[in-house]
Design an enzyme around this catalytic site. Structure first.
Site, PDB file in Angstrom:
ATOM      1  N   HIS A  49       0.822  -1.206   0.000  1.00  0.00           N
ATOM      2  CA  HIS A  49       0.000   0.000   0.000  1.00  0.00           C
ATOM      3  C   HIS A  49       0.860   1.261   0.000  1.00  0.00           C
ATOM      4  CE1 HIS A  49      -2.704   2.868   2.383  1.00  0.00           C
ATOM      5  NE2 HIS A  49      -3.331   2.665   1.232  1.00  0.00           N
ATOM      6  N   HIS A  91      -0.632  10.977  -1.996  1.00  0.00           N
ATOM      7  CA  HIS A  91      -1.908  10.590  -1.390  1.00  0.00           C
ATOM      8  C   HIS A  91      -2.803  11.773  -1.021  1.00  0.00           C
ATOM      9  CE1 HIS A  91      -4.659   9.560   1.915  1.00  0.00           C
ATOM     10  NE2 HIS A  91      -4.819   8.444   1.236  1.00  0.00           N
TER      11      HIS A  91
HETATM   12  O1  G3P Z   1      -5.967   0.792  -1.710  1.00  0.00           O
HETATM   13  C1  G3P Z   1      -6.780   1.130  -0.652  1.00  0.00           C
HETATM   14  C2  G3P Z   1      -6.435   2.410   0.020  1.00  0.00           C
HETATM   15  O2  G3P Z   1      -5.372   3.027  -0.634  1.00  0.00           O
HETATM   16  C3  G3P Z   1      -7.525   3.350   0.168  1.00  0.00           C
HETATM   17  O3  G3P Z   1      -7.251   4.316   1.132  1.00  0.00           O
HETATM   18  O4  G3P Z   1      -6.702   6.564   1.871  1.00  0.00           O
HETATM   19  O5  G3P Z   1      -4.905   4.898   1.657  1.00  0.00           O
HETATM   20  O6  G3P Z   1      -5.942   5.857  -0.370  1.00  0.00           O
HETATM   21  P1  G3P Z   1      -6.147   5.445   1.052  1.00  0.00           P
HETATM   22 CA    CA Z   2      -4.767   4.716  -2.093  1.00  0.00          CA
END
Ligand code: G3P
Ligand code: CA
Length: 299
Positions: A49, A91
């Site tokens: 992630h 992000h």
């Molecule tokens: O891939 C799932 C996740 O990335 C969604 O949440 O806020 O980390 O983009 P976020």
């Molecule tokens: Ca994400």
């Protein structure tokens, strides 16, 4: 392995029929986690992630290099757009949390990504906040990022972030992916495009129906047939999951004639990894891919 076969196999390993409602999750999830770990069933895909973001600054080239070094194929990122129209990987919709923008541009509050040019963003340090060892790390453009994914032989779960802020970002992102060779048949197997915006995911599907798409969230079961017209995966926060919900999602076929899949996020510990494996998810999105691999024996 076909998803429905995996479900049946898990049930067989446990000596039970696949239930439609969530059982007492603790014991059962543990049993399935052990079954996965023992190699008796197919383990979920592990997705790093924002890259291996527990170990390197998120959404940087260093984070996907780290994922590759740890032996992981799938990485996730977040794509947004600068003031002058460059796609960048970051992000937040603002820059302060992960860069030194306040120091370099003190008069530019609230420091939104969309208010800075690509050249300005290229000057920012996106690594020192994480660790001095990463000082000088940059916010990558999507083009730079795709080239590093390719160089590393990785696969990408690409999130279109805050699409309401960036009209036309879907078409623009797909153009870039096409220019970089990511829309040919071989690369399409290594690409999933996701968003929290159902409209954005639908646009991606309409523009390039061959692309595998995912919706971030937990739609009501009664709405899944609508989602299944344009999405291939439902990717929920793990806290919203149950074995019954995952089974319900698996019961629908997506636009490519295969059962919808489920990738759960963001799972960073052994117990939760085994719990969601017990729910029969197809993928686990994690900041700590090594921890999930150790819990499930998957990679
Ligand atoms: O891939 C799932 C996740 O990335 C969604 O949440 O806020 O980390 O983009 P976020
Ligand atoms: Ca994400």
């Amino acid at each position: 392995m076909h998803t429905r076969v995996v479900v049946a196999t898990v049930a067989a390993v446990l000596g039970t029929a696949a239930p439609l409602l969530s059982p007492a999750p603790g014991a059962r999830a543990g049993e399935v986690g052990e079954a996965v770990k023992a190699g008796k069933v197919t383990a979920p895909t592990v997705v790093a992630h924002r890259g291996a973001s527990a170990y390197a600054p998120e959404n940087t080239l260093a984070s996907i290099d780290k994922a590759a070094a740890l032996g992981f194929t799938w990485v996730e990122n977040d794509v947004q757009r600068t003031k002058d129209g460059e796609l960048v990987v970051i992000h937040d919709d603002s820059l302060p949390r992960t860069t030194n923008v306040k120091t370099l541009f003190p008069g530019r509050a609230p420091w939104k990504v969309k208010d800075f040019t690509a050249a300005e963003i290229a000057r920012l340090d996106a690594g020192r906040w994480f660790s001095p060892a990463y000082a000088g790390t940059r916010v990558p453009t999507l083009k730079q990022y795709m080239r590093r994914v390719e160089h590393n032989h990785e696969s990408l779960l690409m999130e279109i972030k805050n699409p309401e802020l960036y009209p036309g970002i879907e078409r623009q992102a797909l153009k870039l992916l096409g220019d970089e060779g990511w829309l040919d048949r071989g690369h399409l197997r290594r690409l999933i495009v996701q968003s929290f915006s159902a409209d954005s995911v639908r646009k991606v599907h309409e523009l390039r129906p061959a692309i595998t798409t995912a919706f971030l969230g937990t739609p009501k079961v009664a709405q899944l047939h609508e989602y299944a017209r344009s999405i291939d995966l439902v990717n929920p926060a793990y806290q919203s999951l149950s074995i019954g919900y995952v089974s319900a999602v698996h019961a629908f076929d997506g636009p490519h004639g295969k059962p919808l899949r489920v990738f759960a996020w963001t799972v960073n510990d052994t117990a939760t990894a085994r719990k969601v494996a017990g729910y029969r998810v197809d993928g686990v999105i994690t900041n700590k891919p090594d921890v999930v691999r150790a819990a499930l024996g998957s990679g």
